[in-house]
Enzyme design. Structure first.
Site, PDB file in Angstrom:
ATOM      1  N   ASP A  96      -1.520  25.535   0.469  1.00 26.83           N
ATOM      2  CA  ASP A  96      -0.604  24.052   0.666  1.00 26.83           C
ATOM      3  C   ASP A  96       0.797  24.539   0.125  1.00 26.83           C
ATOM      4  O   ASP A  96       0.859  25.061  -0.991  1.00 26.83           O
ATOM      5  CB  ASP A  96      -1.124  23.207  -0.509  1.00 26.83           C
ATOM      6  CG  ASP A  96      -0.895  21.660  -0.024  1.00 26.83           C
ATOM      7  OD1 ASP A  96       0.370  21.322   0.320  1.00 26.83           O
ATOM      8  OD2 ASP A  96      -1.710  20.750  -0.308  1.00 26.83           O
ATOM      9  N   ASP A 196       3.659  20.095   2.731  1.00 23.35           N
ATOM     10  CA  ASP A 196       3.745  19.083   1.624  1.00 23.35           C
ATOM     11  C   ASP A 196       5.042  18.214   2.227  1.00 23.35           C
ATOM     12  O   ASP A 196       6.020  18.820   2.451  1.00 23.35           O
ATOM     13  CB  ASP A 196       3.824  19.291   0.260  1.00 23.35           C
ATOM     14  CG  ASP A 196       3.495  18.114  -0.603  1.00 23.35           C
ATOM     15  OD1 ASP A 196       2.644  17.642  -0.657  1.00 23.35           O
ATOM     16  OD2 ASP A 196       4.741  18.158  -1.402  1.00 23.35           O
ATOM     17  N   GLU A 248       2.426  17.235   6.390  1.00 23.37           N
ATOM     18  CA  GLU A 248       2.223  15.957   5.882  1.00 23.37           C
ATOM     19  C   GLU A 248       3.536  14.910   6.146  1.00 23.37           C
ATOM     20  O   GLU A 248       4.523  15.465   5.644  1.00 23.37           O
ATOM     21  CB  GLU A 248       2.047  16.034   4.340  1.00 23.37           C
ATOM     22  CG  GLU A 248       1.656  14.447   3.689  1.00 23.37           C
ATOM     23  CD  GLU A 248       1.909  14.442   2.102  1.00 23.37           C
ATOM     24  OE1 GLU A 248       1.463  13.743   1.762  1.00 23.37           O
ATOM     25  OE2 GLU A 248       2.565  15.481   1.691  1.00 23.37           O
ATOM     26  N   HIS A 322      -6.404  13.478  -1.693  1.00 24.77           N
ATOM     27  CA  HIS A 322      -6.167  13.419  -3.199  1.00 24.77           C
ATOM     28  C   HIS A 322      -5.272  12.465  -3.663  1.00 24.77           C
ATOM     29  O   HIS A 322      -4.772  12.415  -4.900  1.00 24.77           O
ATOM     30  CB  HIS A 322      -5.799  14.864  -3.721  1.00 24.77           C
ATOM     31  CG  HIS A 322      -4.364  15.372  -2.962  1.00 24.77           C
ATOM     32  ND1 HIS A 322      -4.414  15.574  -1.729  1.00 24.77           N
ATOM     33  CD2 HIS A 322      -3.123  15.383  -3.647  1.00 24.77           C
ATOM     34  CE1 HIS A 322      -3.033  15.886  -1.479  1.00 24.77           C
ATOM     35  NE2 HIS A 322      -2.417  15.752  -2.677  1.00 24.77           N
ATOM     36  N   ASP A 323      -4.423  11.945  -2.630  1.00 23.83           N
ATOM     37  CA  ASP A 323      -3.323  10.843  -2.936  1.00 23.83           C
ATOM     38  C   ASP A 323      -3.983   9.301  -2.468  1.00 23.83           C
ATOM     39  O   ASP A 323      -3.011   8.295  -2.943  1.00 23.83           O
ATOM     40  CB  ASP A 323      -2.200  11.040  -2.161  1.00 23.83           C
ATOM     41  CG  ASP A 323      -1.527  12.352  -2.578  1.00 23.83           C
ATOM     42  OD1 ASP A 323      -1.545  12.891  -3.696  1.00 23.83           O
ATOM     43  OD2 ASP A 323      -0.887  13.130  -1.570  1.00 23.83           O
TER      44      ASP A 323
HETATM   45  C1  GLC Z   1       2.472  14.977  -1.358  1.00 19.99           C
HETATM   46  C2  GLC Z   1       1.288  15.524  -2.008  1.00 19.99           C
HETATM   47  C3  GLC Z   1       1.105  14.530  -3.443  1.00 19.99           C
HETATM   48  C4  GLC Z   1       2.456  15.142  -4.241  1.00 19.99           C
HETATM   49  C5  GLC Z   1       3.631  14.962  -3.683  1.00 19.99           C
HETATM   50  C6  GLC Z   1       4.860  15.592  -4.092  1.00 19.99           C
HETATM   51  O1  GLC Z   1       2.412  13.774  -1.120  1.00 19.99           O
HETATM   52  O2  GLC Z   1      -0.023  15.513  -1.442  1.00 19.99           O
HETATM   53  O3  GLC Z   1       0.079  15.049  -4.236  1.00 19.99           O
HETATM   54  O4  GLC Z   1       2.435  14.260  -5.455  1.00 19.99           O
HETATM   55  O5  GLC Z   1       3.707  15.422  -2.161  1.00 19.99           O
HETATM   56  O6  GLC Z   1       4.679  16.955  -3.830  1.00 19.99           O
END
Ligand code: GLC
Length: 557
Positions: A96, A196, A248, A322-323
């Protein structure tokens, strides 16, 4: 670029997966010790959430050193061992990469704070305006998005926590640093990367107030985003054949996602978007209580599936990560129909066009945390919002209800490997309490041939054996049906029909109504389902509570 349509990816939230040394935190040797389990499930890639050195204000998404493994997770040797052991079992490791921001503990930011101009330009520092921050933009975790540095009388941008400073991608040296990092990990033998919030890296030339929103329209899918991704590809992972990548994409558009993931654009292999996971936000507000809007869920999936299909984009398919709260608790019924609804959600997702992701624990029916006091929560977003909602005057009980439904910690409770005291996760005290839902465990599922786990194995097999599931076109059936989510996948002569009941009441599916072959069992061969056999009534399928089915349409001659 390869399309990965026959692959299934498993997400590991490292901190909560498996603790090998009794400190209550999941770690890399823990993952290695569970590889046989993952091989048994049948997945192809393991995406690990960040394992790099970090002060852990955002559980590793605040990286302080991209070249080193955080000691709480293990060592570089442990990671190398995991990579090679996974490879032996036919699985690749995806790391990641958090490149929108670094931790403020990162050496670069520390040098910037000392006034080193080279490193100050690695970040986004600006003068304030009218005695306040440069713009009114909001941080995604609450509060203004600018952090004040009194020594400079300047502010730095942080779209997330104040300890996560946004990087300045305009600076060529920053980009070079990031390519070096990717290339370093490629040399270690990883198979791919998740990037990310990568569609936020290109900021506008000028920073101005957002009169109608929180600022996101200025930096989401920003002006140079495609240029940056193409360069990243060309200068790093694009050099190594068959590297798998997923971006993402926060608050993104279909048009941009097609470009991010179209094989001819040479950007990424596939993309996540989140529009379908906002269907229980009241007026767009996450911190509210609302039943999910089923029609909206269908409409959004339909829009993205059709659009990506038509224009050749590649979608990463997911309902949990995980979010997010656990999909089973959110869209299913974890009380009355846990097994049926877990299988139903899995089927609906895995048979769509794209590349499915399984979030750890989903494969044996893990649920939300059901915490009852604020002390049990760990997530920075949850604790921030607890305080914000308190200030807004909401009472404690209501806030806790909202957190129970919405907190990211719902997906972060440790894996329930068995029903012992430490649930096979740890011999110590877990960093976050276990989910309060009883009876669920991987061990229980492994013993049962009708388990959710066994069902996931079949779903994965089905994808591998059927080109129509990998690459057939997509078409929704019965767009306005109040309870069923149904669609067709078609590849040449092959047609697969998926029907899922999202509710606890029985309803009918009438093939004739949708121009499909006559409703007789001979025309519909069951490839998979979560009830014993189909229930036909006068040419219609009676779809029982949370029933799901994958049918091959084979008209009887
Ligand atoms: C993404 C991750 C999350 C994190 C955010 C900032 O959304 O999945 O867990 O808090 O980015 O890095």
């Amino acid at each position: 670029m390869k399309n990965f349509n026959d692959s299934v990816i498993y997400q590991i939230y490292v901190k909560s997966f498996m603790d090998s040394n009794g400190d209550g935190l999941g770690d890399i040797p823990g993952i290695t010790s569970r590889l046989d389990y993952l091989e048994k499930l049948g997945v192809d890639y393991l995406w690990l959430t960040p394992v790099f050195v970090s002060p852990m204000n955002d559980n590793g998404y605040d990286v302080a050193d991209y070249y080193k493994v955080d000691p709480s997770f293990g060592t570089l040797k442990d990671l190398e061992h995991l990579i090679s052991e996974a490879k032996k079992r036919g699985m690749g490791i995806m790391l990641d990469m958090v490149f929108n921001h670094t931790s403020t503990h990162h050496e670069w930011f520390q040098k910037a704070l000392k006034g080193d101009p080279k490193y100050k330009d690695y970040y986004i520092f600006r003068k304030g305006k009218d005695g306040g921050p440069p713009t009114n933009w909001m941080s995604k975790f609450g509060g203004n998005a600018w952090g004040y540095v009194p020594e400079f009388d300047e502010y730095y941008l942080h779209l997330f926590d104040k300890t996560q400073a946004d990087l300045n991608w305009e600076n060529q040296e920053v980009r070079e640093e990031l390519y070096r990092i990717v290339n370093f990990w490629l040399k270690k033998g990883v198979s791919g990367f998740r990037f990310d919030v990568v569609n936020l890296i290109s900021k506008p030339d000028e920073f101005v107030d957002d009169e109608i929103g929180d600022g996101r329209r200025f930096y989401t899918d920003g002006p140079k985003i495609h240029q940056y991704l193409k360069e990243l590809n060309r200068r790093s992972f694009g050099q190594v054949e068959d590297t798998i990548t997923v971006g993402e994409m926060s608050s993104t558009t279909l048009e941009d996602c097609v470009r991010y993931s179209h094989p001819e654009e040479d950007e990424l292999s596939m993309v996540f978007n989140f529009h379908h996971l906002k269907v229980d936000y009241d007026e767009g507000d996450k911190w509210s209580l609302m039943d999910f809007d089923f029609q909206a869920l269908k409409d959004i999936f339909d829009h993205w599936q059709s659009g990506m299909d038509e224009h050749g984009g590649n979608m990463a398919l997911f309902l949990s990560n995980h979010d997010q709260p656990r999909a089973l608790s959110r869209f299913g019924d974890d009380e009355n129909y846990p097994k049926e609804s877990a299988k139903m959600l899995a089927t609906t997702l895995h048979m769509l066009k794209g590349i499915p992701y399984i979030f750890q624990g989903e494969e044996f029916g893990m649920t939300n945390a059901y915490f009852t006091s604020i002390e049990e929560y760990r997530d920075v977003e949850s604790t921030n919002y607890y305080n914000i909602l308190k200030k807004e005057g909401l009472d404690e009980e209501k806030i806790l209800k909202i957190l129970q439904a919405k907190s990211r910690d719902n997906g972060r409770t440790p894996i329930l490997w068995n029903s012992d005291k430490g649930h096979g996760f740890t011999t110590g005290t877990p960093w976050i309490p276990f989910s309060r839902k009883e009876g669920v465990s991987a061990e229980r599922d492994l013993k049962d041939e009708n388990s959710i786990f066994a069902y996931y194995q079949k779903l994965i097999q089905l994808r591998k054996e059927n080109p129509v599931i990998q690459s057939g076109s997509y078409e929704m059936v019965g767009k306005n049906h109040k309870k069923l989510f149904s669609y067709l996948r078609t590849l040449e002569e092959k047609r697969v029909l998926v029907i899922s009941n999202f509710y606890g009441e029985q309803v009918y599916f009438d093939p004739a109504q949708h121009g499909l072959p006559e409703g007789i069992p001979e025309n519909y061969k069951v490839l998979l389902g979560n009830y014993d056999a189909l229930s036909w009534e006068n040419g219609k399928i009676s779809v029982r509570p949370y029933e799901t089915m994958v049918l091959s349409i084979e008209p009887h001659k």
